[in-house]
Design a protein around this motif. Structure first.
Motif, PDB file in Angstrom:
ATOM      1  N   HIS A  17       0.823  -1.210   0.000  1.00 53.90           N
ATOM      2  CA  HIS A  17       0.000   0.000   0.000  1.00 53.90           C
ATOM      3  C   HIS A  17       0.860   1.264   0.000  1.00 53.90           C
ATOM      4  O   HIS A  17       0.565   2.222  -0.724  1.00 53.90           O
ATOM      5  CB  HIS A  17      -0.942  -0.022   1.207  1.00 53.90           C
ATOM      6  CG  HIS A  17      -1.881   1.131   1.248  1.00 53.90           C
ATOM      7  ND1 HIS A  17      -2.880   1.320   0.308  1.00 53.90           N
ATOM      8  CD2 HIS A  17      -1.972   2.180   2.110  1.00 53.90           C
ATOM      9  CE1 HIS A  17      -3.542   2.425   0.592  1.00 53.90           C
ATOM     10  NE2 HIS A  17      -3.002   2.966   1.682  1.00 53.90           N
ATOM     11  N   ALA A 108      -2.265   8.326   3.414  1.00 49.30           N
ATOM     12  CA  ALA A 108      -2.412   6.959   2.898  1.00 49.30           C
ATOM     13  C   ALA A 108      -2.804   5.958   3.981  1.00 49.30           C
ATOM     14  O   ALA A 108      -3.508   4.984   3.695  1.00 49.30           O
ATOM     15  CB  ALA A 108      -1.108   6.511   2.234  1.00 49.30           C
ATOM     16  N   TRP A 112      -7.069   3.784   6.766  1.00 52.21           N
ATOM     17  CA  TRP A 112      -6.989   2.817   5.663  1.00 52.21           C
ATOM     18  C   TRP A 112      -7.517   1.456   6.109  1.00 52.21           C
ATOM     19  O   TRP A 112      -7.176   0.956   7.169  1.00 52.21           O
ATOM     20  CB  TRP A 112      -5.540   2.694   5.181  1.00 52.21           C
ATOM     21  CG  TRP A 112      -5.326   1.631   4.152  1.00 52.21           C
ATOM     22  CD1 TRP A 112      -5.883   1.566   2.900  1.00 52.21           C
ATOM     23  CD2 TRP A 112      -4.491   0.482   4.274  1.00 52.21           C
ATOM     24  NE1 TRP A 112      -5.437   0.446   2.252  1.00 52.21           N
ATOM     25  CE2 TRP A 112      -4.578  -0.240   3.067  1.00 52.21           C
ATOM     26  CE3 TRP A 112      -3.670  -0.006   5.293  1.00 52.21           C
ATOM     27  CZ2 TRP A 112      -3.883  -1.420   2.850  1.00 52.21           C
ATOM     28  CZ3 TRP A 112      -2.971  -1.187   5.074  1.00 52.21           C
ATOM     29  CH2 TRP A 112      -3.079  -1.877   3.867  1.00 52.21           C
ATOM     30  N   THR A 125      -9.818  -0.640  10.429  1.00 55.78           N
ATOM     31  CA  THR A 125      -9.063   0.420   9.776  1.00 55.78           C
ATOM     32  C   THR A 125      -7.928   0.881  10.683  1.00 55.78           C
ATOM     33  O   THR A 125      -8.010   0.764  11.909  1.00 55.78           O
ATOM     34  CB  THR A 125      -9.966   1.624   9.445  1.00 55.78           C
ATOM     35  OG1 THR A 125     -10.560   2.108  10.644  1.00 55.78           O
ATOM     36  CG2 THR A 125     -11.039   1.250   8.442  1.00 55.78           C
TER      37      THR A 125
END
Length: 157
Positions: A17, A108, A112, A125
């Motif tokens: 990621h 980011a 997430w 998350t």
């Protein structure tokens, strides 16, 4: 929430990621601990992913009646490494170089939802938490950011 099968699945997912979200980084690596980051930081700008361990809740709400089902919070740290030798004594050059990268990293990762391809991983998350302080050494700057995620661990029933 379904139980997790690969306890450390988040390491590879974080690396992937971060690489996708931050293409300007020269490397995204894993490390055993923060000291290993400073020993091996020849490439910059880079990010190092480190598993810091767990927090385990206590009581019936976190461990069920028998302790067989437990709510576990994993803590992961990402250390952003930059180098700007022009202002070693003040660190200002490092901060100017790191500022935009820090903003990208936090954008980011904060909130997430980990996924593995198209499959949602049984982790909550990411939420930011306390991390060690920033470090400077020989022109390098190390900016650590820690994140928590929770999952259910099923033991013997």
């Amino acid at each position: 929430m379904e139980p997790i099968v690969d306890y450390l699945i988040l390491e590879d997912l974080l690396v992937k990621h971060i690489k996708q979200a931050m293409p300007d980084l020269k490397a995204v690596m894993t490390a055993m601990d923060l000291s290993k980051v400073s020993e091996g930081s020849k490439v910059e700008p880079a990010a190092h992913v480190i598993y810091l361990g767990d927090e385990v809740g206590e009581g019936a709400s976190s461990q069920g009646g028998t302790g067989a089902a437990q709510v576990v919070t994993q803590i992961w740290m990402v250390v952003l490494v930059v180098k700007f030798a022009g202002t070693v004594t003040t660190g200002k050059g490092n901060r100017e170089k790191a500022g935009p990268l820090i903003a990208q990293l936090l954008k980011a990762l904060c909130g997430w939802q980990p996924v593995d391809g198209e499959v949602r991983v049984p982790l909550t998350t990411l939420r930011r938490t306390h991390a060690p302080k920033v470090g400077y050494d020989k022109g390098f700057a190390y900016y650590p950011y820690a994140f928590k995620t929770t999952h259910v661990l099923l033991g013997k029933s």
